[in-house]
Design a protein around this motif. Structure first.
Motif, PDB file in Angstrom:
ATOM      1  N   PRO A  15     -24.322  27.488  12.519  1.00  0.00           N
ATOM      2  CA  PRO A  15     -24.036  26.054  12.593  1.00  0.00           C
ATOM      3  C   PRO A  15     -22.552  25.742  12.439  1.00  0.00           C
ATOM      4  N   GLU A  16     -21.822  26.643  11.770  1.00  0.00           N
ATOM      5  CA  GLU A  16     -20.389  26.429  11.590  1.00  0.00           C
ATOM      6  C   GLU A  16     -19.596  26.836  12.824  1.00  0.00           C
ATOM      7  N   GLY A  17     -20.264  27.407  13.817  1.00  0.00           N
ATOM      8  CA  GLY A  17     -19.585  27.802  15.046  1.00  0.00           C
ATOM      9  C   GLY A  17     -19.189  29.257  15.071  1.00  0.00           C
ATOM     10  N   GLY A  18     -19.432  29.993  13.988  1.00  0.00           N
ATOM     11  CA  GLY A  18     -19.089  31.411  13.939  1.00  0.00           C
ATOM     12  C   GLY A  18     -20.266  32.246  14.385  1.00  0.00           C
ATOM     13  N   PRO A  19     -20.080  33.549  14.448  1.00  0.00           N
ATOM     14  CA  PRO A  19     -21.173  34.426  14.862  1.00  0.00           C
ATOM     15  C   PRO A  19     -22.254  34.513  13.799  1.00  0.00           C
ATOM     16  N   ARG A  20     -23.442  34.865  14.194  1.00  0.00           N
ATOM     17  CA  ARG A  20     -24.566  34.992  13.269  1.00  0.00           C
ATOM     18  C   ARG A  20     -24.659  36.421  12.762  1.00  0.00           C
ATOM     19  N   GLY A  21     -25.286  36.580  11.612  1.00  0.00           N
ATOM     20  CA  GLY A  21     -25.607  37.905  11.107  1.00  0.00           C
ATOM     21  C   GLY A  21     -24.408  38.724  10.677  1.00  0.00           C
ATOM     22  N   GLY A  22     -23.291  38.112  10.335  1.00  0.00           N
ATOM     23  CA  GLY A  22     -22.138  38.846   9.855  1.00  0.00           C
ATOM     24  C   GLY A  22     -21.351  39.552  10.947  1.00  0.00           C
ATOM     25  N   ALA A  24     -18.548  40.164  13.706  1.00  0.00           N
ATOM     26  CA  ALA A  24     -17.163  39.722  13.798  1.00  0.00           C
ATOM     27  C   ALA A  24     -16.941  38.960  15.107  1.00  0.00           C
ATOM     28  N   GLU A  25     -16.033  38.028  15.058  1.00  0.00           N
ATOM     29  CA  GLU A  25     -15.635  37.325  16.273  1.00  0.00           C
ATOM     30  C   GLU A  25     -15.019  38.348  17.232  1.00  0.00           C
ATOM     31  N   PRO A  26     -15.159  38.175  18.524  1.00  0.00           N
ATOM     32  CA  PRO A  26     -14.504  39.089  19.455  1.00  0.00           C
ATOM     33  C   PRO A  26     -12.993  39.093  19.207  1.00  0.00           C
ATOM     34  N   GLY A  27     -12.437  40.271  19.046  1.00  0.00           N
ATOM     35  CA  GLY A  27     -11.001  40.402  18.820  1.00  0.00           C
ATOM     36  C   GLY A  27     -10.587  40.244  17.374  1.00  0.00           C
ATOM     37  N   ALA A  28     -11.524  39.866  16.481  1.00  0.00           N
ATOM     38  CA  ALA A  28     -11.196  39.700  15.062  1.00  0.00           C
ATOM     39  C   ALA A  28     -11.250  41.055  14.370  1.00  0.00           C
ATOM     40  N   PRO A  29     -10.469  41.229  13.290  1.00  0.00           N
ATOM     41  CA  PRO A  29     -10.531  42.493  12.558  1.00  0.00           C
ATOM     42  C   PRO A  29     -11.944  42.737  12.022  1.00  0.00           C
ATOM     43  N   ALA A  30     -12.377  43.966  12.078  1.00  0.00           N
ATOM     44  CA  ALA A  30     -13.688  44.337  11.559  1.00  0.00           C
ATOM     45  C   ALA A  30     -13.556  45.656  10.808  1.00  0.00           C
ATOM     46  N   HIS A  56      -9.186  44.488   7.004  1.00  0.00           N
ATOM     47  CA  HIS A  56      -9.156  43.045   7.191  1.00  0.00           C
ATOM     48  C   HIS A  56      -7.896  42.576   7.912  1.00  0.00           C
ATOM     49  N   LEU A  57      -7.146  43.525   8.451  1.00  0.00           N
ATOM     50  CA  LEU A  57      -5.904  43.188   9.151  1.00  0.00           C
ATOM     51  C   LEU A  57      -6.061  43.391  10.642  1.00  0.00           C
TER      52      LEU A  57
END
Length: 84
Positions: A15-22, A24-30, A56-57
């Motif tokens: 609902p916040e607009g982020g991905p579900r189930g933990g 990572a956003e595409p291109g985000a650090p994982a 996390h970087l």
């Protein structure tokens, strides 16, 4: 014909607009989640634990962490050769 989504369809994203189930956003650090087994040497273990800081970087921030860990491990190895 009904253009609305079926009742059993699962919406994408939270609902916040982020991905579900933990996920990572595409291109985000994982985190790589590479296990680090303790060596029993406090100084070495502390340096290896520091590798988690890179999780996390963005990729361009990894080099600073890797260089710091490398420097610390090199110092620990050099100390083994020093006379007591």
């Amino acid at each position: 014909m009904n253009d609305s989504a079926p009742d059993d369809e699962v919406p994408q994203g939270s609902p916040e607009g982020g991905p579900r189930g933990g996920e990572a956003e595409p291109g985000a650090p994982a985190p790589l989640l590479v296990p680090r087994t303790p060596t029993g040497h406090h100084e070495v273990d502390a340096r290896l634990d520091r590798l988690a800081d890179a999780d996390h970087l963005a990729t361009d921030g990894h080099i600073e962490v890797y260089e710091d860990v490398h420097r610390g491990l090199r110092d620990a190895l050099t100390a083994l050769d020093a006379p007591n």
